[in-house]
Design a protein around this motif. Sequence first.
Motif, PDB file in Angstrom:
ATOM      1  N   ALA A 194      39.049  44.540  44.496  1.00  0.00           N
ATOM      2  CA  ALA A 194      38.449  44.526  45.839  1.00  0.00           C
ATOM      3  C   ALA A 194      37.899  45.907  46.198  1.00  0.00           C
ATOM      4  O   ALA A 194      36.794  46.015  46.742  1.00  0.00           O
ATOM      5  CB  ALA A 194      39.475  44.071  46.871  1.00  0.00           C
ATOM      6  N   LEU A 195      38.653  46.958  45.882  1.00  0.00           N
ATOM      7  CA  LEU A 195      38.179  48.310  46.163  1.00  0.00           C
ATOM      8  C   LEU A 195      36.938  48.633  45.335  1.00  0.00           C
ATOM      9  O   LEU A 195      35.978  49.219  45.848  1.00  0.00           O
ATOM     10  CB  LEU A 195      39.287  49.335  45.895  1.00  0.00           C
ATOM     11  CG  LEU A 195      38.909  50.799  46.113  1.00  0.00           C
ATOM     12  CD1 LEU A 195      38.493  51.059  47.557  1.00  0.00           C
ATOM     13  CD2 LEU A 195      40.071  51.702  45.709  1.00  0.00           C
ATOM     14  N   ALA A 196      36.941  48.249  44.065  1.00  0.00           N
ATOM     15  CA  ALA A 196      35.777  48.496  43.207  1.00  0.00           C
ATOM     16  C   ALA A 196      34.551  47.780  43.757  1.00  0.00           C
ATOM     17  O   ALA A 196      33.460  48.362  43.802  1.00  0.00           O
ATOM     18  CB  ALA A 196      36.077  48.054  41.776  1.00  0.00           C
ATOM     19  N   ALA A 197      34.699  46.540  44.202  1.00  0.00           N
ATOM     20  CA  ALA A 197      33.573  45.796  44.780  1.00  0.00           C
ATOM     21  C   ALA A 197      33.059  46.507  46.027  1.00  0.00           C
ATOM     22  O   ALA A 197      31.842  46.656  46.219  1.00  0.00           O
ATOM     23  CB  ALA A 197      33.995  44.369  45.099  1.00  0.00           C
ATOM     24  N   ARG A 254      43.051  55.929  53.626  1.00  0.00           N
ATOM     25  CA  ARG A 254      43.598  54.908  52.738  1.00  0.00           C
ATOM     26  C   ARG A 254      42.475  54.175  52.024  1.00  0.00           C
ATOM     27  O   ARG A 254      41.557  53.650  52.660  1.00  0.00           O
ATOM     28  CB  ARG A 254      44.434  53.928  53.556  1.00  0.00           C
ATOM     29  CG  ARG A 254      45.082  52.837  52.748  1.00  0.00           C
ATOM     30  CD  ARG A 254      45.713  51.789  53.686  1.00  0.00           C
ATOM     31  NE  ARG A 254      46.054  50.592  52.985  1.00  0.00           N
ATOM     32  CZ  ARG A 254      45.200  49.635  52.635  1.00  0.00           C
ATOM     33  NH1 ARG A 254      43.924  49.758  52.955  1.00  0.00           N
ATOM     34  NH2 ARG A 254      45.599  48.579  51.986  1.00  0.00           N
ATOM     35  N   LEU A 255      42.542  54.133  50.691  1.00  0.00           N
ATOM     36  CA  LEU A 255      41.588  53.356  49.898  1.00  0.00           C
ATOM     37  C   LEU A 255      42.112  51.940  49.663  1.00  0.00           C
ATOM     38  O   LEU A 255      41.410  50.966  49.860  1.00  0.00           O
ATOM     39  CB  LEU A 255      41.341  54.028  48.543  1.00  0.00           C
ATOM     40  CG  LEU A 255      40.632  55.372  48.577  1.00  0.00           C
ATOM     41  CD1 LEU A 255      40.675  56.043  47.213  1.00  0.00           C
ATOM     42  CD2 LEU A 255      39.189  55.185  49.042  1.00  0.00           C
ATOM     43  N   THR A 256      43.345  51.856  49.214  1.00  0.00           N
ATOM     44  CA  THR A 256      44.001  50.574  48.962  1.00  0.00           C
ATOM     45  C   THR A 256      45.480  50.840  48.750  1.00  0.00           C
ATOM     46  O   THR A 256      45.916  52.000  48.763  1.00  0.00           O
ATOM     47  CB  THR A 256      43.395  49.843  47.736  1.00  0.00           C
ATOM     48  OG1 THR A 256      43.873  48.495  47.705  1.00  0.00           O
ATOM     49  CG2 THR A 256      43.724  50.543  46.431  1.00  0.00           C
ATOM     50  N   ASP A 257      46.226  49.768  48.572  1.00  0.00           N
ATOM     51  CA  ASP A 257      47.636  49.926  48.208  1.00  0.00           C
ATOM     52  C   ASP A 257      47.984  48.868  47.176  1.00  0.00           C
ATOM     53  O   ASP A 257      47.216  47.934  46.936  1.00  0.00           O
ATOM     54  CB  ASP A 257      48.561  49.845  49.425  1.00  0.00           C
ATOM     55  CG  ASP A 257      48.493  48.521  50.152  1.00  0.00           C
ATOM     56  OD1 ASP A 257      48.341  47.460  49.496  1.00  0.00           O
ATOM     57  OD2 ASP A 257      48.594  48.511  51.387  1.00  0.00           O
ATOM     58  N   ASP A 307      50.037  42.885  42.927  1.00  0.00           N
ATOM     59  CA  ASP A 307      48.695  42.791  43.500  1.00  0.00           C
ATOM     60  C   ASP A 307      47.761  43.923  43.077  1.00  0.00           C
ATOM     61  O   ASP A 307      46.675  44.058  43.616  1.00  0.00           O
ATOM     62  CB  ASP A 307      48.783  42.742  45.026  1.00  0.00           C
ATOM     63  CG  ASP A 307      49.496  43.946  45.621  1.00  0.00           C
ATOM     64  OD1 ASP A 307      49.843  44.890  44.879  1.00  0.00           O
ATOM     65  OD2 ASP A 307      49.734  43.947  46.839  1.00  0.00           O
ATOM     66  N   ALA A 308      48.147  44.714  42.100  1.00  0.00           N
ATOM     67  CA  ALA A 308      47.342  45.879  41.713  1.00  0.00           C
ATOM     68  C   ALA A 308      45.955  45.473  41.233  1.00  0.00           C
ATOM     69  O   ALA A 308      44.951  46.034  41.689  1.00  0.00           O
ATOM     70  CB  ALA A 308      48.062  46.695  40.643  1.00  0.00           C
ATOM     71  N   VAL A 311      31.614  49.829  42.237  1.00  0.00           N
ATOM     72  CA  VAL A 311      32.026  50.294  40.903  1.00  0.00           C
ATOM     73  C   VAL A 311      32.206  49.069  40.019  1.00  0.00           C
ATOM     74  O   VAL A 311      32.944  48.142  40.379  1.00  0.00           O
ATOM     75  CB  VAL A 311      33.331  51.121  40.961  1.00  0.00           C
ATOM     76  CG1 VAL A 311      33.842  51.430  39.579  1.00  0.00           C
ATOM     77  CG2 VAL A 311      33.116  52.385  41.785  1.00  0.00           C
ATOM     78  N   GLU A 312      31.516  49.059  38.884  1.00  0.00           N
ATOM     79  CA  GLU A 312      31.658  47.954  37.953  1.00  0.00           C
ATOM     80  C   GLU A 312      32.902  48.150  37.098  1.00  0.00           C
ATOM     81  O   GLU A 312      33.096  49.206  36.497  1.00  0.00           O
ATOM     82  CB  GLU A 312      30.432  47.881  37.057  1.00  0.00           C
ATOM     83  CG  GLU A 312      30.460  46.699  36.128  1.00  0.00           C
ATOM     84  CD  GLU A 312      29.148  45.950  36.135  1.00  0.00           C
ATOM     85  OE1 GLU A 312      29.039  45.071  35.295  1.00  0.00           O
ATOM     86  OE2 GLU A 312      28.278  46.254  36.957  1.00  0.00           O
ATOM     87  N   LEU A 313      33.732  47.126  37.093  1.00  0.00           N
ATOM     88  CA  LEU A 313      34.963  47.192  36.292  1.00  0.00           C
ATOM     89  C   LEU A 313      34.695  46.695  34.887  1.00  0.00           C
ATOM     90  O   LEU A 313      33.897  45.768  34.694  1.00  0.00           O
ATOM     91  CB  LEU A 313      36.063  46.335  36.933  1.00  0.00           C
ATOM     92  CG  LEU A 313      36.555  46.793  38.296  1.00  0.00           C
ATOM     93  CD1 LEU A 313      37.580  45.803  38.832  1.00  0.00           C
ATOM     94  CD2 LEU A 313      37.162  48.175  38.199  1.00  0.00           C
TER      95      LEU A 313
END
Length: 146
Positions: free
Chosen positions: A134-137, A101-104, A127-128, A141-143
């Motif tokens: 949070a997953l990118a941090a 699981r990465l995120t939901d 909450d997407a 990964v820079e958003l």
Amino acid sequence: MDITAERIDDFFARYAGSLTAFDADAAAALWSTPGLVVDDIASIVAASREEMTAGVQASYPLYTQLGLASVDHELLDVTRVTARLAFAHVRFVFRDADGARLTDTTSHYLLRDEDGELRATVCIETDAAENLRALAAEKGVELPDA
């Protein structure tokens, strides 16, 4: 045809499958037009199937950077609004290539039966953005700026 929980679950299974396959055309085909996606910050309208496809496709580079390999779903609740409209609460779980699981994200969808096919008309994201940030941090990964 009745809008049953089974039909809605099948709809989201197909939607999750289209996201897993990075198939923007298949994902967009599950939407009515215009389609509306709303969150705390913005409302995005896709007036045509082409705009919907482009919108879905725009998320794929980020999903790839984050290591997304598959998407599962869990239907949390269904409220039948009319004979042709239903409001569905769904959780999507994003997994990496190993199935971890990465995120939901959880969202609410207004679905409409259009000639025997369910189509999403509105998606309310809860909450997407927060969960993907949070997953990118976590992944470094820079958003892009919103």
